[in-house]
Scaffold this motif. Structure first.
Motif, mmCIF file in Angstrom:
data_model
loop_
_atom_site.group_PDB
_atom_site.id
_atom_site.type_symbol
_atom_site.label_atom_id
_atom_site.label_comp_id
_atom_site.label_asym_id
_atom_site.label_seq_id
_atom_site.Cartn_x
_atom_site.Cartn_y
_atom_site.Cartn_z
ATOM 1 N N ALA A 121 -7.962 10.201 -6.480
ATOM 2 C CA ALA A 121 -8.499 9.540 -7.503
ATOM 3 C C ALA A 121 -8.431 10.647 -8.835
ATOM 4 C CB ALA A 121 -10.110 9.002 -7.343
ATOM 5 N N ALA A 122 -8.538 11.831 -8.379
ATOM 6 C CA ALA A 122 -8.471 12.516 -9.639
ATOM 7 C C ALA A 122 -7.100 12.520 -10.289
ATOM 8 C CB ALA A 122 -8.719 14.076 -9.170
ATOM 9 N N ALA A 123 -6.137 12.559 -9.561
ATOM 10 C CA ALA A 123 -4.949 12.300 -9.929
ATOM 11 C C ALA A 123 -4.492 11.046 -10.791
ATOM 12 C CB ALA A 123 -3.764 12.624 -8.881
ATOM 13 N N GLY A 162 -3.243 4.385 -2.803
ATOM 14 C CA GLY A 162 -3.862 4.586 -1.573
ATOM 15 C C GLY A 162 -5.221 5.162 -2.092
ATOM 16 N N VAL A 163 -5.701 4.951 -3.455
ATOM 17 C CA VAL A 163 -6.792 5.379 -3.893
ATOM 18 C C VAL A 163 -8.070 4.048 -3.677
ATOM 19 C CG1 VAL A 163 -8.225 5.880 -6.026
ATOM 20 C CG2 VAL A 163 -5.779 6.637 -5.726
ATOM 21 N N GLY A 164 -9.200 4.421 -2.911
ATOM 22 C CA GLY A 164 -10.174 3.675 -2.674
ATOM 23 C C GLY A 164 -11.293 3.750 -3.647
ATOM 24 N N ASP A 165 -11.234 4.669 -4.622
ATOM 25 C CA ASP A 165 -12.563 4.917 -5.373
ATOM 26 C C ASP A 165 -12.605 3.776 -6.309
ATOM 27 O OD1 ASP A 165 -14.271 6.003 -7.312
ATOM 28 O OD2 ASP A 165 -13.872 8.030 -6.755
ATOM 29 N N LEU A 166 -13.637 2.782 -6.479
ATOM 30 C CA LEU A 166 -13.502 1.925 -7.146
ATOM 31 C C LEU A 166 -14.012 2.109 -8.729
ATOM 32 C CD1 LEU A 166 -13.771 -1.574 -7.188
ATOM 33 C CD2 LEU A 166 -16.374 -0.968 -7.091
ATOM 34 N N GLU A 167 -14.815 3.331 -8.925
ATOM 35 C CA GLU A 167 -15.136 3.790 -10.329
ATOM 36 C C GLU A 167 -13.989 4.617 -10.933
ATOM 37 O OE1 GLU A 167 -18.173 2.925 -11.686
ATOM 38 O OE2 GLU A 167 -18.514 1.996 -9.410
ATOM 39 N N ALA A 168 -13.198 4.973 -10.111
ATOM 40 C CA ALA A 168 -11.810 5.655 -10.725
ATOM 41 C C ALA A 168 -10.731 4.589 -11.240
ATOM 42 C CB ALA A 168 -11.293 6.679 -9.739
ATOM 43 N N LEU A 169 -10.967 3.482 -10.397
ATOM 44 C CA LEU A 169 -10.089 2.481 -10.781
ATOM 45 C C LEU A 169 -10.380 2.028 -12.045
ATOM 46 C CD1 LEU A 169 -8.939 2.915 -7.910
ATOM 47 C CD2 LEU A 169 -9.154 0.204 -7.371
ATOM 48 N N GLN A 170 -11.746 1.673 -12.100
ATOM 49 C CA GLN A 170 -12.311 1.250 -13.254
ATOM 50 C C GLN A 170 -12.085 2.095 -14.604
ATOM 51 O OE1 GLN A 170 -13.098 -1.389 -14.490
ATOM 52 N NE2 GLN A 170 -14.428 -1.357 -16.205
ATOM 53 N N TYR A 171 -11.929 3.499 -14.245
ATOM 54 C CA TYR A 171 -11.540 4.198 -15.393
ATOM 55 C C TYR A 171 -10.311 4.213 -15.929
ATOM 56 C CZ TYR A 171 -10.639 8.640 -17.969
ATOM 57 O OH TYR A 171 -10.186 9.409 -18.956
ATOM 58 N N THR A 219 0.779 -1.181 -0.083
ATOM 59 C CA THR A 219 -0.031 0.026 0.037
ATOM 60 C C THR A 219 0.932 1.443 -0.101
ATOM 61 O OG1 THR A 219 -1.651 -1.202 1.148
ATOM 62 C CG2 THR A 219 -1.762 1.257 1.263
ATOM 63 N N ARG A 220 0.429 2.284 -0.979
ATOM 64 C CA ARG A 220 1.032 3.478 -1.053
ATOM 65 C C ARG A 220 2.672 3.231 -1.240
ATOM 66 N NH1 ARG A 220 -3.312 4.751 2.435
ATOM 67 N NH2 ARG A 220 -2.513 3.442 4.055
ATOM 68 N N ASN A 221 2.920 2.638 -2.466
ATOM 69 C CA ASN A 221 4.469 2.451 -2.632
ATOM 70 C C ASN A 221 5.099 1.566 -1.557
ATOM 71 O OD1 ASN A 221 6.005 2.629 -4.905
ATOM 72 N ND2 ASN A 221 7.447 4.239 -3.718
ATOM 73 N N HIS A 222 4.296 0.541 -1.249
ATOM 74 C CA HIS A 222 5.033 -0.497 -0.260
ATOM 75 C C HIS A 222 5.353 0.258 0.890
ATOM 76 C CE1 HIS A 222 5.238 -2.877 -3.839
ATOM 77 N NE2 HIS A 222 5.644 -3.996 -2.977
ATOM 78 N N ARG A 223 4.995 1.504 1.370
ATOM 79 C CA ARG A 223 5.152 1.857 2.743
ATOM 80 C C ARG A 223 4.507 1.194 3.653
ATOM 81 N NH1 ARG A 223 5.228 8.578 2.367
ATOM 82 N NH2 ARG A 223 2.944 8.416 2.595
ATOM 83 N N ASP A 224 3.025 0.910 3.338
ATOM 84 C CA ASP A 224 2.268 -0.008 4.419
ATOM 85 C C ASP A 224 2.001 -1.411 3.529
ATOM 86 O OD1 ASP A 224 1.777 2.061 6.159
ATOM 87 O OD2 ASP A 224 0.774 2.892 4.649
ATOM 88 N N VAL A 225 1.575 -2.115 4.625
ATOM 89 C CA VAL A 225 1.341 -3.772 4.076
ATOM 90 C C VAL A 225 -0.230 -3.879 4.192
ATOM 91 C CG1 VAL A 225 3.387 -4.761 4.386
ATOM 92 C CG2 VAL A 225 1.911 -4.790 6.169
ATOM 93 N N GLN A 226 -0.950 -2.938 4.709
ATOM 94 C CA GLN A 226 -2.513 -3.271 4.646
ATOM 95 C C GLN A 226 -3.217 -1.743 3.886
ATOM 96 O OE1 GLN A 226 -2.535 -4.564 8.778
ATOM 97 N NE2 GLN A 226 -3.464 -6.517 7.782
ATOM 98 N N PHE A 227 -4.120 -2.137 3.421
ATOM 99 C CA PHE A 227 -5.009 -0.789 2.864
ATOM 100 C C PHE A 227 -6.170 -0.720 3.508
ATOM 101 C CE2 PHE A 227 -7.231 1.128 -1.106
ATOM 102 C CZ PHE A 227 -7.194 2.371 -0.517
#
Lengths: 615, 157
Positions: A395-397, A341-350, A258-266
């Motif tokens: 998500a915008a970025a 770290g993006v949790g917006d499912l629709e942005a991911l699909q876009y 998560t977040r470029n491997h800084r974390d291991v859980q999201f």
């Protein structure tokens, strides 16, 4: 024989297409697809060649089971020297393109040189010709496929193509077939772009005639399909949830980078999971997931077909994205989501749709965005440089940077070079989460130790599909091993690497290995292919393929120093979850792995090993 | 008792095992281009639809054939093309409103679903139950059951 015994050689410089007999001695030693195409590549190019020069070659290849009723027998492989890694690149894809090549009467197509102008290859059974593609250059994979079907007046033609990413030589550009299947990794699309080859269109009506013993083949393939159907993963989990079934599981294990491997859980893993794709959206009352879908011959059908929320900010006034199309697989959902770290499912699909439309590997793209966001948060990259604000979780970025990268606009050009080159340029090579220049996939090797060795030693750079020890370490397939220790992992990794090479070379999907071992594949090969195909022989084929790829990489200038992980994974312990406090124990595993492989402590296959494998 | 091929497109994943099985049964070669069942993909709707002959009782193809090459198999009810009689005139392909009888360039004859003599290979090969072979009088049974299940009748008052 299940091979057609024939290959097509396309010289793009000269504009010629010629037929050649397949080297059956090599087919006996390397089986097909990944194995056989790699044998041709290493025999025909200088390992030191510039991957984007005309001297590199690109091979599209089927295996003996491609185009047959063996479940998942629809895969084809693209083999070339990869521009992202400088190593051998080998990327395979499902869909329907591979089977069509077989039906047209060819086992593989070798592309060499560089066309003076954009062209596409059209193959109709024995006929092969290069056609002008000036009108297709500058357009997407989706448009190209549609336009080719229209101009050939043949809706049944199967097309693979590059989009803007491959044309712009984005180093993780991929080759997309059947709208949303892709030879995704290692930048094979950039190589295709460098050759001015926009697309390959195939139509085959000959079928696969040479199965050795059709009656035995029908019987054994039916039996093995039942094994897949009766297995909880391939019979239930994958059809219902797709590979996304893993999102919550891997997060619970503390193995979700998560977040470029800084974390291991999201914290938002649930929002981008398979379960979330099934849930009705509050906005329009529909779930994102429309249905599952199969590639050619696949009785698992893990593919996702999704429909984006038409009201989401990413697609407002963009009706071209509103229809059902390829949905999020686990790797894409992780790379576009958790890695940033993006949790917006629709942005991911876009972003996923853009990757399919313009031919980008969502793993490398998403993971590179993770590095960009970390550099932005550190103040190394600024809003002025990037063109927009790019903090973790934006998500915008994600959406904007996907557009910029695919189209080669502004800072998107730098993202298109991948995280290794980008992080090095901005003075922080240690923040590139890569091996041999290729970005990690969706498993943190601090919590799944075997994957550290898998990544470090993968011949095409960081990759989960070369030895998916997750199967053993997480799911207990074929036997459960402890994900938190390094004990026994070198042996496990070698066994998975060699077996996987055979699955790939046969032309079937590695996902069958959730239910099948090599012993399930062997009788299917035996019934299809002339000659002796014992387990011993297949094991040797797998090991031979692995060592051949290694020899090419060593000759290309890679060595032990490239079998390494970024310092973060070896020195920064996991912060949370079951692996809290652990780093990856690569340095303990690697020497043992070399020894088991029969390589020197410097990672070079010994003379004895080469002699044993007939190399 | 005759049976019918029953197709439930919602269950189809588009794997084409049916097309392969059909071609092997009829030609000995794995060759979807010679299959008598065809799966259509409606990409932007995410729909896959297997499609083949429904074996009309008063069959257009059979009625149109000028040489009586299409006959009813009494055991299965299939309308069967007799290759040694067929002259490849293709009139049947014009007559059929559904397009499920087609010319085969290799044989010079027309081909259509013949229910494999009562054991259709496509249904046997389908991994999801999208193609089944059921009592010809009850092709609607699954749909009836599904709607019946929705009837709001309490088990006990």
């Amino acid at each position: 024989m299940a091979w057609n015994r024939k290959l097509l050689r396309v010289n793009l410089t000269a504009g010629t297409c010629t037929s050649e007999p397949l080297n059956m001695q090599w087919a006996d030693e390397y089986l097909g697809s990944r194995g056989l195409a790699s044998k041709y590549l290493v025999s025909e190019i200088d390992p030191k060649v510039d991957p984007l020069s005309p001297d590199n070659k690109m091979i599209m290849s089927t295996g003996p089971l491609t185009g047959t009723l063996a479940s998942t027998g629809g895969r084809y492989t693209v083999v070339t020297k990869g521009p992202l890694t400088g190593a051998i690149a080998c990327s395979n894809s499902g869909g329907f393109f591979g089977a069509e090549m077989k039906f047209a009467g060819w086992d593989m197509i070798i592309f060499e040189g560089r066309s003076p102008k954009p062209v596409y290859l059209y193959v109709e059974n024995d006929k092969a010709e290069l056609k002008d593609a000036a009108h297709l250059w500058g357009t997407s994979c989706w448009h190209t496929e549609e336009a080719i079907k229209h101009e050939l007046q043949d809706p049944l033609v199967r097309v693979s193509s590059i989009g803007l990413a491959g044309e712009n030589q984005v180093l993780f550009g991929c080759i997309v077939n059947d709208l949303h299947r892709a030879a995704g990794r290692s930048g094979v699309g950039a190589v295709m772009g460098s050759k001015n080859l926009k697309a390959v269109a195939l139509r085959g009506t000959k079928g696969v005639a040479g199965v050795k013993d059709m009656k035995a083949f029908m019987k054994i393939t039916a039996e093995k399909k039942k094994v897949l159907a009766d297995n909880a993963v391939t019979g239930q989990g994958l059809p219902k949830f797709g590979t996304q079934v893993l999102m919550n599981v891997i997060n619970e294990m503390g193995a979700l980078p998560t977040r470029n491997h800084r974390d291991v859980q999201f914290e938002d893993a649930g929002k981008i999971s398979a379960e979330a794709m099934h849930e009705k959206r509050p906005t329009d009352g529909k779930p994102q997931l429309v249905t599952n879908a199969a590639c050619f011959g696949c009785t698992i059908a893990c593919g996702r077909i999704s429909e984006i929320d038409k009201g989401h900010f990413t697609v407002v006034n963009k009706p071209e994205y509103w229809g059902a199309s390829g949905g999020l697989e686990y790797e894409a959902a992780w790379a576009l989501g958790a890695a940033n770290g993006v949790g917006d499912l629709e942005a991911l699909q876009y972003a996923n749709l853009l990757c399919n439309e313009q031919g980008m590997d969502p793993i490398s793209f998403g993971a590179t965005i993770g590095a960009v966001m970390e550099l932005y948060e550190m103040g190394v990259l600024t809003r002025e440089q990037i063109g927009i604000e790019a903090p973790f979780g934006s998500a915008a970025a994600l959406a904007r940077l996907a557009e910029m990268t695919a189209r080669g606009e502004g800072f998107g050009k730098e993202i298109g070079q991948g995280s290794k080159r980008l992080c090095t340029k901005y003075g922080h090579p240690e923040l590139s989460m890569t091996v041999k220049g290729q970005e990690f996939p969706a498993y943190d090797s601090r919590a799944i130790q075997g994957m550290g060795l898998t990544y470090a030693t993968s011949n095409r750079g960081a990759c989960h599909l070369r030895s998916y020890t997750v199967a053993s370490e997480v799911l207990g397939i074929p036997v459960k091993t402890d994900p938190l220790t390094t004990d026994g992992k070198p042996e496990l990794v070698k066994a998975f690497q060699d077996a996987t090479a055979v699955f790939d070379a046969a032309g079937i999907c590695v996902f069958t290995s959730f239910a099948w071992t090599l012993a399930d594949v062997q009788p299917q090969i035996e019934a299809a292919c002339e000659g002796d195909w014992s387990m011993d022989k297949l094991n040797a084929v797998g090991e031979r393929i692995w060592n051949m790829e290694r020899l090419f990489n060593n000759a290309a200038g890679l060595s032990r120093k490239d079998d390494d992980l970024p310092p973060r994974l070896k020195t920064e312990p996991a912060k949370t979850g079951p692996a809290k406090g652990l780093v990856n124990g690569l340095d303990k595993m690697l020497p043992e792995y070399y020894q088991i492989r029969g390589w020197t402590p410097e990672g070079v296959p010994t003379a004895e090993t080469l002699a044993r494998l007939g190399l | 008792m005759w049976k019918s091929l029953h197709i439930d497109p919602k269950k189809c994943t588009g794997c084409l095992q049916c097309e392969m099985a059909c071609s092997v049964e009829h030609t000995g070669v794995i060759n979807p281009s010679k299959s008598r069942i065809k799966v259509f993909s409606f990409e932007t709707e995410g729909r896959k639809v297997p499609y083949t002959c429904t074996q009309c009782t008063d069959a257009w193809c059979l009625n149109a054939c000028p040489v009586d090459a299409i006959r009813i198999d009494a055991a299965t009810g299939a309308k069967q093309v007799f290759d040694d009689v067929c002259v490849g005139c293709k009139v049947c392909t014009i007559a059929c409103p559904f397009g499920t009888i087609n010319y085969n360039q290799d044989s010079g004859k027309v081909q259509k679903c013949d229910l494999c003599g009562g054991d259709p290979a496509c249904a046997a090969a389908c991994p999801t139950g999208a193609i089944t072979y059921v009592d010809a009088d009850w092709t609607g049974l699954d749909k009836m059951r599904a709607w019946a299940a929705k009837a709001n009748t309490a088990v006990t008052e």
